[in-house]
Motif scaffolding. Structure first.
Motif, PDB file in Angstrom:
ATOM      1  N   ASN A  18       5.008 -13.213 -12.852  1.00  0.00           N
ATOM      2  CA  ASN A  18       5.759 -14.562 -12.693  1.00  0.00           C
ATOM      3  C   ASN A  18       5.313 -15.488 -13.839  1.00  0.00           C
ATOM      4  O   ASN A  18       4.456 -16.294 -13.919  1.00  0.00           O
ATOM      5  CB  ASN A  18       5.061 -15.303 -11.571  1.00  0.00           C
ATOM      6  N   HIS A  19       6.124 -15.446 -14.982  1.00  0.00           N
ATOM      7  CA  HIS A  19       5.657 -16.051 -16.250  1.00  0.00           C
ATOM      8  C   HIS A  19       6.869 -16.797 -16.706  1.00  0.00           C
ATOM      9  O   HIS A  19       8.098 -16.562 -16.694  1.00  0.00           O
ATOM     10  CB  HIS A  19       5.407 -14.821 -17.251  1.00  0.00           C
ATOM     11  N   SER A  20       6.526 -18.056 -17.359  1.00  0.00           N
ATOM     12  CA  SER A  20       7.500 -18.962 -17.834  1.00  0.00           C
ATOM     13  C   SER A  20       8.243 -18.605 -19.079  1.00  0.00           C
ATOM     14  O   SER A  20       9.522 -19.098 -18.958  1.00  0.00           O
ATOM     15  CB  SER A  20       6.829 -20.391 -17.985  1.00  0.00           C
ATOM     16  N   LEU A 283      -1.858 -15.833 -19.731  1.00  0.00           N
ATOM     17  CA  LEU A 283      -2.025 -15.849 -18.082  1.00  0.00           C
ATOM     18  C   LEU A 283      -1.516 -17.152 -17.880  1.00  0.00           C
ATOM     19  O   LEU A 283      -2.106 -18.320 -18.149  1.00  0.00           O
ATOM     20  CB  LEU A 283      -3.559 -15.757 -17.740  1.00  0.00           C
ATOM     21  N   ASP A 284      -0.260 -17.042 -17.141  1.00  0.00           N
ATOM     22  CA  ASP A 284       0.538 -18.413 -16.778  1.00  0.00           C
ATOM     23  C   ASP A 284       0.014 -19.026 -15.473  1.00  0.00           C
ATOM     24  O   ASP A 284       1.066 -18.836 -14.586  1.00  0.00           O
ATOM     25  CB  ASP A 284       1.949 -17.910 -16.984  1.00  0.00           C
ATOM     26  N   THR A 285      -0.894 -19.159 -15.356  1.00  0.00           N
ATOM     27  CA  THR A 285      -1.429 -19.736 -14.022  1.00  0.00           C
ATOM     28  C   THR A 285      -2.024 -21.200 -14.185  1.00  0.00           C
ATOM     29  O   THR A 285      -2.485 -21.896 -13.063  1.00  0.00           O
ATOM     30  CB  THR A 285      -2.419 -19.069 -13.288  1.00  0.00           C
ATOM     31  N   ARG A 286      -1.923 -21.990 -15.518  1.00  0.00           N
ATOM     32  CA  ARG A 286      -2.244 -23.349 -15.563  1.00  0.00           C
ATOM     33  C   ARG A 286      -3.669 -23.652 -15.143  1.00  0.00           C
ATOM     34  O   ARG A 286      -3.847 -24.598 -14.628  1.00  0.00           O
ATOM     35  CB  ARG A 286      -1.237 -24.461 -14.876  1.00  0.00           C
ATOM     36  N   PRO A 293      -3.359 -22.037 -20.489  1.00  0.00           N
ATOM     37  CA  PRO A 293      -3.376 -23.580 -20.794  1.00  0.00           C
ATOM     38  C   PRO A 293      -3.008 -24.084 -19.462  1.00  0.00           C
ATOM     39  O   PRO A 293      -2.350 -23.693 -18.638  1.00  0.00           O
ATOM     40  CB  PRO A 293      -2.455 -23.705 -21.792  1.00  0.00           C
ATOM     41  N   ASP A 294      -3.473 -25.401 -19.362  1.00  0.00           N
ATOM     42  CA  ASP A 294      -2.899 -26.109 -18.242  1.00  0.00           C
ATOM     43  C   ASP A 294      -1.958 -27.230 -18.521  1.00  0.00           C
ATOM     44  O   ASP A 294      -1.661 -28.181 -17.793  1.00  0.00           O
ATOM     45  CB  ASP A 294      -4.450 -27.163 -17.746  1.00  0.00           C
ATOM     46  N   TYR A 295      -0.939 -26.601 -19.439  1.00  0.00           N
ATOM     47  CA  TYR A 295       0.086 -27.447 -19.899  1.00  0.00           C
ATOM     48  C   TYR A 295       1.335 -26.697 -20.142  1.00  0.00           C
ATOM     49  O   TYR A 295       0.887 -25.302 -20.631  1.00  0.00           O
ATOM     50  CB  TYR A 295      -0.137 -28.780 -20.809  1.00  0.00           C
ATOM     51  N   GLY A 296       2.455 -27.127 -20.551  1.00  0.00           N
ATOM     52  CA  GLY A 296       3.479 -26.295 -21.186  1.00  0.00           C
ATOM     53  C   GLY A 296       4.400 -26.897 -22.234  1.00  0.00           C
ATOM     54  O   GLY A 296       3.841 -28.144 -22.572  1.00  0.00           O
ATOM     55  N   LEU A 297       5.431 -26.171 -22.419  1.00  0.00           N
ATOM     56  CA  LEU A 297       6.326 -26.874 -23.641  1.00  0.00           C
ATOM     57  C   LEU A 297       6.837 -28.360 -23.230  1.00  0.00           C
ATOM     58  O   LEU A 297       7.078 -29.375 -23.988  1.00  0.00           O
ATOM     59  CB  LEU A 297       7.489 -26.140 -23.620  1.00  0.00           C
ATOM     60  N   ILE A 495      -8.213 -10.577 -15.187  1.00  0.00           N
ATOM     61  CA  ILE A 495      -8.089 -11.771 -14.598  1.00  0.00           C
ATOM     62  C   ILE A 495      -7.115 -11.696 -13.513  1.00  0.00           C
ATOM     63  O   ILE A 495      -5.912 -11.460 -13.939  1.00  0.00           O
ATOM     64  CB  ILE A 495      -8.095 -12.930 -15.521  1.00  0.00           C
ATOM     65  N   SER A 496      -7.827 -11.977 -12.394  1.00  0.00           N
ATOM     66  CA  SER A 496      -6.751 -11.984 -11.265  1.00  0.00           C
ATOM     67  C   SER A 496      -6.496 -13.337 -10.441  1.00  0.00           C
ATOM     68  O   SER A 496      -7.483 -14.028 -10.413  1.00  0.00           O
ATOM     69  CB  SER A 496      -7.556 -10.967  -9.951  1.00  0.00           C
ATOM     70  N   HIS A 497      -5.444 -13.722 -10.131  1.00  0.00           N
ATOM     71  CA  HIS A 497      -4.996 -15.044  -9.571  1.00  0.00           C
ATOM     72  C   HIS A 497      -3.888 -15.017  -8.958  1.00  0.00           C
ATOM     73  O   HIS A 497      -2.726 -14.855  -9.292  1.00  0.00           O
ATOM     74  CB  HIS A 497      -4.838 -15.955 -10.664  1.00  0.00           C
ATOM     75  N   VAL A 498      -4.163 -14.604  -7.413  1.00  0.00           N
ATOM     76  CA  VAL A 498      -3.134 -14.524  -6.416  1.00  0.00           C
ATOM     77  C   VAL A 498      -3.266 -15.610  -5.627  1.00  0.00           C
ATOM     78  O   VAL A 498      -4.248 -15.948  -4.883  1.00  0.00           O
ATOM     79  CB  VAL A 498      -3.349 -13.294  -5.729  1.00  0.00           C
ATOM     80  N   LYS A 499      -1.858 -16.274  -5.275  1.00  0.00           N
ATOM     81  CA  LYS A 499      -2.046 -17.410  -4.315  1.00  0.00           C
ATOM     82  C   LYS A 499      -1.522 -16.976  -2.799  1.00  0.00           C
ATOM     83  O   LYS A 499      -1.732 -17.769  -1.979  1.00  0.00           O
ATOM     84  CB  LYS A 499      -0.991 -18.631  -4.912  1.00  0.00           C
TER      85      LYS A 499
END
Length: 587
Positions: A18-20, A283-286, A293-297, A495-499
């Protein structure tokens, strides 16, 4: 969720799909295959390699470059309307990011409608770019060391209608440029601000690039023409700035430097180049981490435009984020050629030996902690005082392995019955290491040094994903080893990040009972969640986002160098496939 089922939506989260930026182009089909979706076509990565008989290959998805360039330009354009910004955007591609021919060709073709220019810093890059010398002028910002050899080529670019701006970083540069009064110059200034990250050392007053303001003031006295010829302000914040607060602080300082220079006579500066600080989300999890990164374009451009729109006369803003443009386009795919135990495995003869009594009084994770610490002390003491025969060593290894497996099974049982106990597991360093440790080492037909050198050089995180069976629950955690003789030729961090909410039994791998996820939590694992290949199966693993810097940094370690390439492009609505052999010839 039934243990034999596996939700593809969960798979996308676990394996970072799931990537921007990659969006729907790198996806999963209904049968669990990793696919590249272009137009109406869905091309399975596994099939692509098998069709051409490749055990390893780079797949270059050129439309991902075009898509990202378009996103950058359109995002800026829309936000400029919001802020009533009149200065415009001048995008440039820093050739150091990836100077290979197929990438530069794509930047040239796709960038035609945006007048996408180039940023170069060496004689070699200028010589490569000379291929486009007579194809129509773009902007060229040169920020390397100036020499007469460099200037001879830049004169040719200027003579062919290119707008050439040469950054000044030293008195040496000014001496050379005194002989070429027809050229516009840029002032590369060192910021006081120094952000965090792997490349923080390249910014600040001690950084490699740029002039300090006090040096500029002194040089201004000797080189009176600086004010008149200065057109651009260039400030470099360092690469991959992952915290939004650092980005904000840097943009604010850049604005301050620009306004101060304007008020002190440098009124001819009309362009501001904020360098390449925009972080690519490997890794696109903010999370606000180096990988994510905690921000985007949108946030990036929004703040730049908000700040610079305060001015009475708006400057042209240079976009220089090359990593952001090309990272997603290259996928490294390699076949698993061998599977080995990560440490010792139980011998068949020992499987009848019972160690259950060892755990008979364990009722909670706290009970388990005490037992594990006692066992660890016993093993350590035993290793120090006992000289093993081969037979005793074999038995000791088998007992250790069986006890370890029983411990993992017990943790699984306790957490499954009472999920809240997972907190005690992850807060205990010994138990956490045990439950997230790999059980297998997968040997892949590739070389980290040749194919993803930044994994070794700067511990860069790259997203790993199986090319098939994404609709199945992973069996094990595995370290990925390459074919080199070097111990650093491994990927041993994931790195695992599942919501998505899941039952506790689904937090663990199917075969080795390793912890691979906790809903809503970021976990650093000691291996990659993967499947055990079925006998006769060609099991491929893809490593994503390898399109920036990896090509020019590649090494010839063990004389393993590069891989055949599969180039995917879209021409007139049709997908075009080209194959390039390892020696660079088209098939």
């Amino acid at each position: 969720m039934n243990r034999e089922e596996w939700d593809i939506n969960v798979a996308k989260e676990l394996w970072g799909l799931n990537h921007s930026i990659r969006g729907s182009i790198i996806a999963v089909d209904e049968e669990g295959y990793l696919v590249i979706s272009l137009g109406e076509q869905k091309i399975r990565v596994k099939n692509l390699l098998e069709k051409h008989g490749f055990d390893v290959a780079y797949i270059r998805v050129l439309p991902l470059i075009e898509r990202t360039m378009r996103t950058v330009y359109e995002t800026f354009t829309e936000l400029a309307k919001v802020h009533d910004f009149k200065g415009g955007l001048q995008p440039v591609f820093p050739m150091k990011v990836n100077p290979i021919e197929v990438v530069i060709d794509a930047i040239w073709r796709y960038g035609e409608k945006y007048r996408w220019g180039f940023n170069t810093g060496s004689l070699g890059e200028l010589e490569l770019l000379s291929k486009y010398l007579e194809k129509g002028g773009r902007i060229l910002i040169y920020d390397g060391v100036v020499s007469d050899s460099v200037m001879k080529i830049l004169v040719r670019f200027k003579g062919n209608g290119w707008r050439v701006i040469i950054d000044v970083e030293s008195e040496h540069d000014l001496d050379i440029l005194s002989k070429y009064p027809e050229f516009e110059i840029g002032l590369r200034i060192k910021p006081l601000f120094r952000p965090g990250g792997k490349w923080a050392h390249s910014a600040g007053l001690e950084g490699k690039f740029g002039l300090t303001v006090n040096t500029l003031v002194k040089l201004r006295e000797e080189y009176k023409w600086i004010e008149e010829r200065s057109r651009l302000l260039h400030i470099h914040p360092g690469s991959q700035i992952y915290k939004w607060s650092d980005i904000e602080a840097f943009i604010n300082e850049a604005y301050n430097i620009f306004t101060q220079l304007q008020s002190h006579g440098f009124t001819s500066i009309e362009i501001v180049d904020l360098g390449g600080g925009l972080a690519y989300p490997y890794l696109d999890t903010r999370n606000g981490t180096i990988e994510s990164p905690d921000y985007g374009l949108i946030e990036y451009f929004n703040h730049i435009l908000k700040v610079f729109s305060r001015l009475e006369k708006h400057p042209t803003l240079v976009y220089e984020g090359g990593r952001y443009i090309v990272s997603a386009h290259r996928i490294l795919v390699a076949k698993v050629v061998d599977i080995r135990p990560y440490s010792t495995e139980q011998a068949q003869s020992l499987r009848s030996v019972r160690v259950e009594d060892f755990l008979s009084n364990v009722r909670s994770i706290d009970d388990l902690k005490k037992l594990v610490n006692e066992y660890k002390k016993y093993i350590h003491k035993s290793k120090q005082v006992h000289q093993y025969t081969l037979e005793e060593r074999e038995l000791a290894e088998d007992v250790i392995s069986k006890v370890r497996d029983e411990l993992l099974a017990k943790i699984y049982e306790l957490v499954r019955n009472k999920p809240s106990q997972i907190e005690s597991v992850i807060n205990d360093p010994l138990l956490y290491k045990l439950v997230t440790s790999p059980s297998k080492r997968y040997i892949l037909n590739f070389s980290i040094f040749a194919d993803i050198p930044d994994s070794v050089l700067v511990n860069q995180y790259f997203q790993v994903v199986p090319a098939q069976r994404l609709n199945e629950k992973p069996d094990v955690l595995a370290v990925l080893g390459d074919l080199t003789c070097d111990s650093m030729g491994e990927i041993n961090e994931y790195i695992s990040h599942v919501k998505t909410p899941l039952e506790a039994s689904d937090w663990f791998t199917k075969m080795d009972l390793r912890l691979m996820l906790i809903p809503g939590r970021r976990l650093k694992l000691g291996g990659v969640p993967l499947h055990l290949p079925i006998k006769g199966e060609n099991y491929y693993i893809a490593i994503l986002d390898t399109g920036a810097y990896q090509d020019p940094l590649a090494m010839k370690h063990n004389l393993i160098y590069g891989a055949p390439e599969i180039i995917l492009d879209e021409k007139n609505g049709e997908v075009e496939v080209k194959i390039i052999e390892k020696n660079g010839k088209y098939l």
